[in-house]
Design a protein around this motif. Structure first.
Motif, PDB file in Angstrom:
ATOM      1  N   LEU A   1      22.899 -39.488 -18.379  1.00 23.80           N
ATOM      2  CA  LEU A   1      23.232 -40.326 -17.232  1.00 23.80           C
ATOM      3  C   LEU A   1      22.120 -41.287 -16.858  1.00 23.80           C
ATOM      4  CD1 LEU A   1      24.869 -37.583 -14.978  1.00 23.80           C
ATOM      5  CD2 LEU A   1      25.947 -39.074 -16.664  1.00 23.80           C
ATOM      6  N   GLY A   2      20.896 -40.974 -17.224  1.00 21.20           N
ATOM      7  CA  GLY A   2      19.774 -41.841 -16.877  1.00 21.20           C
ATOM      8  C   GLY A   2      18.469 -41.231 -17.332  1.00 21.20           C
ATOM      9  N   ALA A   3      17.405 -42.027 -17.302  1.00 22.75           N
ATOM     10  CA  ALA A   3      16.061 -41.565 -17.638  1.00 22.75           C
ATOM     11  C   ALA A   3      15.091 -42.191 -16.651  1.00 22.75           C
ATOM     12  CB  ALA A   3      15.692 -41.941 -19.068  1.00 22.75           C
ATOM     13  N   PHE A   4      14.230 -41.374 -16.058  1.00 16.54           N
ATOM     14  CA  PHE A   4      13.344 -41.829 -14.995  1.00 16.54           C
ATOM     15  C   PHE A   4      11.903 -41.409 -15.292  1.00 16.54           C
ATOM     16  CE2 PHE A   4      17.542 -40.940 -13.348  1.00 16.54           C
ATOM     17  CZ  PHE A   4      17.839 -42.055 -12.583  1.00 16.54           C
ATOM     18  N   SER A   5      10.965 -42.252 -14.884  1.00 21.01           N
ATOM     19  CA  SER A   5       9.561 -41.891 -15.034  1.00 21.01           C
ATOM     20  C   SER A   5       9.144 -40.839 -14.016  1.00 21.01           C
ATOM     21  CB  SER A   5       8.681 -43.143 -14.892  1.00 21.01           C
ATOM     22  OG  SER A   5       8.927 -43.782 -13.643  1.00 21.01           O
TER      23      SER A   5
ATOM     24  N   ALA B   1      15.499 -38.181 -10.824  1.00 20.12           N
ATOM     25  CA  ALA B   1      16.240 -37.467 -11.855  1.00 20.12           C
ATOM     26  C   ALA B   1      16.941 -36.244 -11.265  1.00 20.12           C
ATOM     27  CB  ALA B   1      15.308 -37.060 -12.989  1.00 20.12           C
ATOM     28  N   GLU B   2      16.232 -35.504 -10.428  1.00 18.58           N
ATOM     29  CA  GLU B   2      16.830 -34.318  -9.817  1.00 18.58           C
ATOM     30  C   GLU B   2      17.925 -34.703  -8.825  1.00 18.58           C
ATOM     31  OE1 GLU B   2      13.534 -32.151  -8.233  1.00 18.58           O
ATOM     32  OE2 GLU B   2      13.138 -31.116 -10.142  1.00 18.58           O
ATOM     33  N   ALA B   3      17.755 -35.824  -8.137  1.00 15.27           N
ATOM     34  CA  ALA B   3      18.798 -36.289  -7.215  1.00 15.27           C
ATOM     35  C   ALA B   3      20.078 -36.620  -7.988  1.00 15.27           C
ATOM     36  CB  ALA B   3      18.309 -37.506  -6.440  1.00 15.27           C
ATOM     37  N   MET B   4      19.934 -37.256  -9.153  1.00 13.32           N
ATOM     38  CA  MET B   4      21.102 -37.554  -9.988  1.00 13.32           C
ATOM     39  C   MET B   4      21.711 -36.273 -10.537  1.00 13.32           C
ATOM     40  SD  MET B   4      21.417 -40.069 -13.324  1.00 13.32           S
ATOM     41  CE  MET B   4      21.509 -41.589 -12.353  1.00 13.32           C
ATOM     42  N   GLN B   5      20.878 -35.310 -10.860  1.00 15.84           N
ATOM     43  CA  GLN B   5      21.371 -34.024 -11.351  1.00 15.84           C
ATOM     44  C   GLN B   5      22.280 -33.355 -10.318  1.00 15.84           C
ATOM     45  OE1 GLN B   5      18.386 -30.949 -11.636  1.00 15.84           O
ATOM     46  NE2 GLN B   5      19.455 -29.907 -13.312  1.00 15.84           N
ATOM     47  N   VAL B   6      21.867 -33.389  -9.066  1.00 17.70           N
ATOM     48  CA  VAL B   6      22.659 -32.789  -7.990  1.00 17.70           C
ATOM     49  C   VAL B   6      24.005 -33.505  -7.862  1.00 17.70           C
ATOM     50  CG1 VAL B   6      22.784 -32.413  -5.505  1.00 17.70           C
ATOM     51  CG2 VAL B   6      20.667 -31.929  -6.742  1.00 17.70           C
TER      52      VAL B   6
ATOM     53  N   GLN C   1      31.932 -29.150 -14.050  1.00 11.25           N
ATOM     54  CA  GLN C   1      31.455 -27.780 -14.121  1.00 11.25           C
ATOM     55  C   GLN C   1      30.501 -27.572 -15.289  1.00 11.25           C
ATOM     56  OE1 GLN C   1      34.924 -25.271 -14.241  1.00 11.25           O
ATOM     57  NE2 GLN C   1      35.324 -25.482 -12.042  1.00 11.25           N
ATOM     58  N   SER C   2      30.366 -28.567 -16.142  1.00  6.49           N
ATOM     59  CA  SER C   2      29.450 -28.468 -17.279  1.00  6.49           C
ATOM     60  C   SER C   2      28.001 -28.422 -16.797  1.00  6.49           C
ATOM     61  CB  SER C   2      29.638 -29.673 -18.214  1.00  6.49           C
ATOM     62  OG  SER C   2      30.978 -29.769 -18.651  1.00  6.49           O
ATOM     63  N   PRO C   3      27.124 -27.771 -17.556  1.00  8.74           N
ATOM     64  CA  PRO C   3      25.703 -27.730 -17.174  1.00  8.74           C
ATOM     65  C   PRO C   3      25.089 -29.127 -17.117  1.00  8.74           C
ATOM     66  CG  PRO C   3      26.197 -26.133 -18.906  1.00  8.74           C
ATOM     67  CD  PRO C   3      27.406 -27.004 -18.783  1.00  8.74           C
ATOM     68  N   VAL C   4      24.190 -29.332 -16.183  1.00 13.84           N
ATOM     69  CA  VAL C   4      23.452 -30.590 -16.058  1.00 13.84           C
ATOM     70  C   VAL C   4      21.966 -30.258 -16.031  1.00 13.84           C
ATOM     71  CG1 VAL C   4      23.118 -32.714 -14.753  1.00 13.84           C
ATOM     72  CG2 VAL C   4      25.343 -31.549 -14.673  1.00 13.84           C
TER      73      VAL C   4
END
Length: 296
Positions: free
Chosen positions: A224-228, A233-238, A245-248
Motif C-alpha cells: 500500500l505504501g513505503a515510508f521513511s 506506515a503504522e497509521a496506514m496499517q491500522v 481480514q487478511s494480515p497487514v
C-alpha cells in the motif's frame, strides 16, 4: 444610392456566406494528438540492434513528480523513493499516436527508444522489465506517466515492447524492478546491489531466500505504501486492517538510500487472490497499491 433591392441582395449574399461557413467541416485543433487510435509505426521496424537504456544518476526534478495527481477523476500518488520497488502485472505499449509529443516531464516521446511510462515511480528513472512468458528482459528509462487503462502496470515504448516480443499481442505479463543510481554511480536493482556490466538486460533477479526445508520464503503481497518514517506506515496499517481480514504488516527494509517501512497486505497464495484484495483496497481509498513478490 443603395436601393431596397440592392440591400436585399447584399443581405442574401451575407447569409449565404455564413451558411457556407457553417456547413464546412470543422477540424478540432484543440486535441493534443492527431491520431485517435494508437498504432505501430508504418513499415518494418527492426529492434534487434537497439541497446538498453543506460542507467545513470539524474538529480531529482519537480517536472512529472507532482503527488498526488488526478487523471480522469482518479487520484494517484508518486512514491517517495523508487528504492526496493519490484512488482508484477500487465504491460502494454504506446507508439505512433504519442510519437513526437511531450512526456510528463517535458521530454519528447520517441517510440524508437527504450523508454516507459509508469503511474507511481519517480521520473526520470530506470527499470528492468522482464517478460514472464518468454524470459526476455530490457532496461528502460521511465520518463512518462501512465498507463491509466484498467489495472495495467507499465506502458513501454513500441521499441521496448518489440524487444520483449509482445508488440503484436499488445500486452504481456511482466516483472518491473526499479534501478536506482546513487550520485557516486553505484546502482541498486529492487534495493539490492546491482552491477550492469556484462549485460544489464539479462542479469537475473536476486534468488529467493530459501529456508532449511527447501521451501521458498517469497510470497505475493499487496503493498500500500513505503515510508521513511514508521509512524505514517503504522497509521496506514491500522486503516488497512479495517478493510480486510487478511494480515497487514509493516516491513522495515534498508536500501542504499536509507531505511523504509513497507505497508503490505498478505501473503496471498495466488495472483488472483492478491488482485481481488487489491481491488477491495482501492475501492476503500488505497489508490496507489501494487502487487509484488517479497520475503515472507
Amino acid at each position: 444610392m443603395v436601393t431596397v433591392l440592392n440591400k436585399c441582395l447584399i443581405m442574401l449574399a451575407v447569409v449565404a456566406a455564413l451558411a457556407g461557413c457553417a456547413s464546412a467541416p470543422e477540424v478540432d485543433h484543440s486535441s493534443r494528438y492527431t491520431l485517435k487510435q494508437d498504432r505501430a509505426p508504418d513499415g518494418h521496424f527492426d529492434a534487434s540492434g537497439l541497446t538498453d537504456a543506460v542507467p545513470r544518476y539524474e538529480a531529482p526534478r519537480r517536472a512529472g513528480n507532482k503527488s498526488p495527481y488526478q487523471v480522469w477523476g482518479k487520484s494517484y500518488r508518486v512514491v517517495d523513493s523508487n528504492d526496493g520497488y519490484v512488482a508484477r502485472g500487465t504491460a502494454s505499449w504506446y507508439g505512433q499516436k504519442f510519437h513526437g509529443h511531450k512526456t510528463s516531464n517535458g521530454e519528447v516521446f520517441d517510440m524508437y527508444t527504450m523508454s516507459a511510462a509508469h503511474k507511481s515511480l519517480r521520473i526520470p528513472s530506470y527499470a528492468r522489465v522482464t517478460n514472464l512468458d518468454n524470459g526476455r528482459s530490457v532496461v528502460v528509462r521511465v520518463n512518462d506517466r501512465g498507463p491509466f487503462h484498467g489495472d495495467r502496470l507499465i506502458d513501454l515504448s513500441y521499441a521496448a515492447a518489440k524487444k520483449l516480443g509482445y508488440q503484436s499481442r499488445g500486452t504481456a505479463r511482466v516483472e518491473v524492478a526499479a534501478i536506482t543510481v546513487a550520485p557516486d554511480g553505484s546502482m541498486f536493482l529492487a534495493g539490492e546491489r546491482f552491477d550492469p556490466k556484462g549485460g544489464a538486460a539479462v542479469t537475473p533477479a536476486p534468488e529467493p531466500v530459501v529456508n532449511k526445508a527447501g521451501t521458498s520464503r517469497q510470497a505475493l503481497f499487496v503493498q500500500l505504501g513505503a515510508f521513511s518514517s514508521r509512524d505514517p506506515a503504522e497509521a496506514m496499517q491500522v486503516r488497512a486492517k479495517g478493510v480486510l481480514q487478511s494480515p497487514v504488516r509493516v516491513r522495515e527494509v534498508t536500501t542504499g538510500s536509507g531505511r523504509f517501512h513497507r505497508v503490505q497486505v498478505g501473503p496471498f497464495s495466488s495472483e488472483n487472490d492478491a488482485r481481488y484484495a487489491q481491488n477491495l483496497l482501492e475501492s476503500s481509498g488505497f489508490g496507489n497499491s501494487i502487487v509484488l513478490t517479497d520475503s515472507h
